[in-house]
Design an enzyme around this catalytic site. Structure first.
Site, PDB file in Angstrom:
ATOM      1  N   LYS A 110      46.319  33.921 -10.741  1.00  0.00           N
ATOM      2  CA  LYS A 110      45.030  34.539 -10.392  1.00  0.00           C
ATOM      3  C   LYS A 110      45.307  35.800  -9.607  1.00  0.00           C
ATOM      4  CE  LYS A 110      40.648  33.615 -10.943  1.00  0.00           C
ATOM      5  NZ  LYS A 110      40.029  32.958 -12.095  1.00  0.00           N
ATOM      6  N   GLY A 222      21.193  27.542 -14.310  1.00  0.00           N
ATOM      7  CA  GLY A 222      21.908  28.811 -14.506  1.00  0.00           C
ATOM      8  C   GLY A 222      21.719  29.268 -15.934  1.00  0.00           C
ATOM      9  N   GLY A 224      23.091  32.426 -17.197  1.00  0.00           N
ATOM     10  CA  GLY A 224      23.904  33.621 -17.402  1.00  0.00           C
ATOM     11  C   GLY A 224      24.716  33.432 -18.667  1.00  0.00           C
ATOM     12  N   ASN A 225      25.915  33.997 -18.697  1.00  0.00           N
ATOM     13  CA  ASN A 225      26.752  33.886 -19.888  1.00  0.00           C
ATOM     14  C   ASN A 225      26.940  32.421 -20.293  1.00  0.00           C
ATOM     15  OD1 ASN A 225      29.721  33.297 -20.816  1.00  0.00           O
ATOM     16  ND2 ASN A 225      29.197  35.281 -21.656  1.00  0.00           N
ATOM     17  N   GLY A 227      25.430  29.452 -19.084  1.00  0.00           N
ATOM     18  CA  GLY A 227      24.215  28.642 -19.247  1.00  0.00           C
ATOM     19  C   GLY A 227      23.459  28.995 -20.511  1.00  0.00           C
TER      20      GLY A 227
HETATM   21  P1  NAD Z   1      26.606  34.737 -14.682  1.00  0.00           P
HETATM   22  O1  NAD Z   1      26.649  35.605 -13.501  1.00  0.00           O
HETATM   23  O2  NAD Z   1      26.517  35.296 -16.050  1.00  0.00           O
HETATM   24  O3  NAD Z   1      25.355  33.720 -14.552  1.00  0.00           O
HETATM   25  C1  NAD Z   1      25.065  32.970 -13.409  1.00  0.00           C
HETATM   26  C2  NAD Z   1      23.667  32.358 -13.563  1.00  0.00           C
HETATM   27  O4  NAD Z   1      23.401  31.538 -12.430  1.00  0.00           O
HETATM   28  C3  NAD Z   1      22.530  33.388 -13.609  1.00  0.00           C
HETATM   29  O5  NAD Z   1      21.551  32.953 -14.537  1.00  0.00           O
HETATM   30  C4  NAD Z   1      21.953  33.317 -12.205  1.00  0.00           C
HETATM   31  O6  NAD Z   1      20.577  33.671 -12.163  1.00  0.00           O
HETATM   32  C5  NAD Z   1      22.134  31.852 -11.907  1.00  0.00           C
HETATM   33  N1  NAD Z   1      22.085  31.576 -10.468  1.00  0.00           N
HETATM   34  C6  NAD Z   1      22.615  32.292  -9.450  1.00  0.00           C
HETATM   35  N2  NAD Z   1      22.296  31.720  -8.281  1.00  0.00           N
HETATM   36  C7  NAD Z   1      21.583  30.614  -8.583  1.00  0.00           C
HETATM   37  C8  NAD Z   1      20.963  29.605  -7.797  1.00  0.00           C
HETATM   38  N3  NAD Z   1      21.014  29.619  -6.463  1.00  0.00           N
HETATM   39  N4  NAD Z   1      20.334  28.602  -8.439  1.00  0.00           N
HETATM   40  C9  NAD Z   1      20.262  28.592  -9.782  1.00  0.00           C
HETATM   41  N5  NAD Z   1      20.813  29.510 -10.571  1.00  0.00           N
HETATM   42  C10 NAD Z   1      21.456  30.507  -9.980  1.00  0.00           C
HETATM   43  O7  NAD Z   1      27.871  33.772 -14.541  1.00  0.00           O
HETATM   44  P2  NAD Z   1      28.599  32.933 -15.675  1.00  0.00           P
HETATM   45  O8  NAD Z   1      29.689  33.714 -16.281  1.00  0.00           O
HETATM   46  O9  NAD Z   1      27.560  32.309 -16.551  1.00  0.00           O
HETATM   47  O10 NAD Z   1      29.306  31.805 -14.795  1.00  0.00           O
HETATM   48  C11 NAD Z   1      28.588  30.660 -14.314  1.00  0.00           C
HETATM   49  C12 NAD Z   1      29.588  29.659 -13.760  1.00  0.00           C
HETATM   50  O11 NAD Z   1      30.502  29.292 -14.777  1.00  0.00           O
HETATM   51  C13 NAD Z   1      30.428  30.148 -12.582  1.00  0.00           C
HETATM   52  O12 NAD Z   1      30.692  29.055 -11.734  1.00  0.00           O
HETATM   53  C14 NAD Z   1      31.712  30.588 -13.264  1.00  0.00           C
HETATM   54  O13 NAD Z   1      32.815  30.564 -12.355  1.00  0.00           O
HETATM   55  C15 NAD Z   1      31.831  29.517 -14.311  1.00  0.00           C
HETATM   56  N6  NAD Z   1      32.699  29.875 -15.451  1.00  0.00           N
HETATM   57  C16 NAD Z   1      32.447  30.960 -16.225  1.00  0.00           C
HETATM   58  C17 NAD Z   1      33.260  31.246 -17.304  1.00  0.00           C
HETATM   59  C18 NAD Z   1      32.953  32.397 -18.232  1.00  0.00           C
HETATM   60  O14 NAD Z   1      33.627  32.517 -19.263  1.00  0.00           O
HETATM   61  N7  NAD Z   1      31.948  33.210 -17.971  1.00  0.00           N
HETATM   62  C19 NAD Z   1      34.398  30.453 -17.573  1.00  0.00           C
HETATM   63  C20 NAD Z   1      34.651  29.344 -16.751  1.00  0.00           C
HETATM   64  C21 NAD Z   1      33.796  29.080 -15.697  1.00  0.00           C
END
Ligand code: NAD
Length: 422
Positions: A110, A222, A224-225, A227
């Site tokens: 990392k 959630g 984002g990407n 969810g």
């Molecule tokens: P993102 O920033 O695209 O989305 C995050 C989502 O969470 C958004 O919809 C945001 O509105 C919501 N959110 C933020 N605060 C919140 C709260 N208090 N209550 C409810 N919802 C809330 O992030 P992402 O890439 O979707 O990542 C989400 C999680 O998945 C993180 O923990 C990340 O570490 C993990 N993750 C992501 C990936 C990846 O490929 N993107 C891979 C492994 C793990």
């Protein structure tokens, strides 16, 4: 020591208790566990760039390489003001476990810079990325350490770093970084890979538990990407997604939600609190979403959303951890005792790193796959990872999290022993 690092090291120590039975040479086993608790290399240094006002700006940067017994180090680079050496070390350690669980031939690494990137101009961001790549250049490479994007870093940043690295070594080496844009050797299917992989895990879990997909309900925290793609792909497969949320609020309809329309609404940069509700759909708080009596609860937003405070109100039959660390240790133990399976993050969200591995394979081959092939290989890899863990759950009568930790640490230790490192 920060709490994330403490938690990661405690998981390893906790798992060593059940793992020890498998090794007759206890001294050698103890040495191996000590090695898993310790990163192999810590690269750190100050990097400086010329700010827009011509003044020098200095930033602390890290790259931590945890263990490469199973293959090159692999892990993202984070640009954030809260980055610390302990946090990077914890994340590097968890990457070793995640790659081992997924069954992909990598160790964990990392990187990070202590910086608030929103305060940088795009020129400063580019220069910072270039200087960081120069700092880590001696330690990275397709068969050494393969970085990727993480919080606040993306394909553009990987492209600047790749260019810097290739200039230094005087040849093309696209397999040094993953998460690249398609134009520079990125993989099709990477954007949706984490959500897609999570749904394959969900399908495999439903199959072994004989849960009918068509009558299953899903709540996703959630959007984002991770969810969004999870909800959208689960719906396409026939799961009824009844609730989703962003940081502003949750949206609930017991008859099922129209995920594509919700996705289009979010694409415009809007919040769910302003979503035009149709009859049967209502707003619920993020807290209430977690308590819905659904078949599957899917935290896909933040760490620590299921805690001592709300664990007794969780009514889902199973939890699929798509976010990193959404369940605290106390809540995890409580849910296991209550008979609620928690599919751990290192398995459920390993689709992202698995498709990063496919990107690396395609770069090394110089031959690029169709999206269908990427998804088919992802399905095979992640379903096997799930079934390997499910077997241990049944044999040892332990939780999915303990089984995933057991399997991953065993794979790392066995590789170290074969190499004669311990
Ligand atoms: P993102 O920033 O695209 O989305 C995050 C989502 O969470 C958004 O919809 C945001 O509105 C919501 N959110 C933020 N605060 C919140 C709260 N208090 N209550 C409810 N919802 C809330 O992030 P992402 O890439 O979707 O990542 C989400 C999680 O998945 C993180 O923990 C990340 O570490 C993990 N993750 C992501 C990936 C990846 O490929 N993107 C891979 C492994 C793990």
């Amino acid at each position: 020591m920060n709490t994330m690092l403490e938690a990661a090291l405690n998981q390893i120590k906790d798992t060593s208790v059940i793992l020890e039975e498998d090794y007759s040479d206890k001294k050698r086993f103890k040495k191996a566990i000590d090695a898993v608790l310790t990163p192999q290399r810590i690269v750190k240094g100050k990097i400086s760039i010329k700010g827009k006002d011509s003044k020098k700006k200095v930033f602390q940067a890290f790259r931590i390489e945890h263990n490469d017994a199973r293959g090159p180090f692999k892990g993202g680079i984070r640009f954030h003001q809260n980055v610390s050496e302990d946090e990077v070390r914890a994340l590097a350690t968890l990457m070793s476990l995640k790659c081992a669980v997924a069954g992909i031939p990598y160790g964990g690494g990392k990187g990070g810079i202590i910086v608030d990137p929103s305060k940088l101009t795009s020129e400063e961001l580019k220069n910072l990325s270039i200087e960081y790549a120069k700092l880590i250049a001696p330690y990275i490479g397709p068969w050494k350490d393969v970085p990727a994007p993480d919080v606040n870093t993306d394909g553009q940043i990987m492209s600047w770093m790749l260019e810097t690295y290739e200039k230094k070594i005087g040849m093309q080496a696209p397999a040094t970084f993953t998460g690249k844009p398609l134009e520079l050797g990125g993989s099709l299917g990477r954007t949706e890979a984490t959500g897609q992989g999570g749904v394959y895990v969900l399908e495999a879990y439903a199959k072994v538990k004989k849960i009918n997909i068509k009558t299953s309900t899903v709540a996703v925290q959630g959007f984002g990407n991770v969810g969004f793609y999870f909800a959208s792909i689960a719906k396409q497969l026939g799961f009824k997604v009844v609730a989703v949320s962003d940081s502003s609020t949750g949206i609930y309809n017991p008859k099922g939600l129209d995920i594509e329309t919700l996705g289009e609404f979010k694409e415009k940069g809007r919040s769910f609190k302003d979503y035009p509700l149709k009859s049967g759909t209502k707003l619920i708080t993020n807290g209430k979403l977690l308590e819905l009596p659904v078949t599957f609860l899917v935290p896909a937003a933040l760490e620590n959303s299921i805690t001592k405070e709300n664990m007794e109100k969780i009514s889902a039959e199973a939890v699929i951890e798509m976010a990193n660390g959404p369940t605290t240790t106390e809540a995890d133990v409580y849910l296991h005792e209550k008979g609620v399976d928690v599919i751990p993050d290192i398995l459920a969200n390993s689709g992202g790193v698995t498709v990063s591995y496919f990107e690396w394979v395609q770069n090394l081959d110089g031959y690029y796959w169709t999206k269908e092939r990427v998804n088919e290989e992802l399905r095979k890899t992640i379903t096997k990872a799930f079934l390997d863990i499910d077997k241990i759950v049944k044999e040892k009568r332990i939780s999915y999290r303990r089984a995933a930790n057991y399997l991953s640490i065993k794979r790392i230790i066995d590789a170290m022993m074969l190499r004669g490192r311990v």
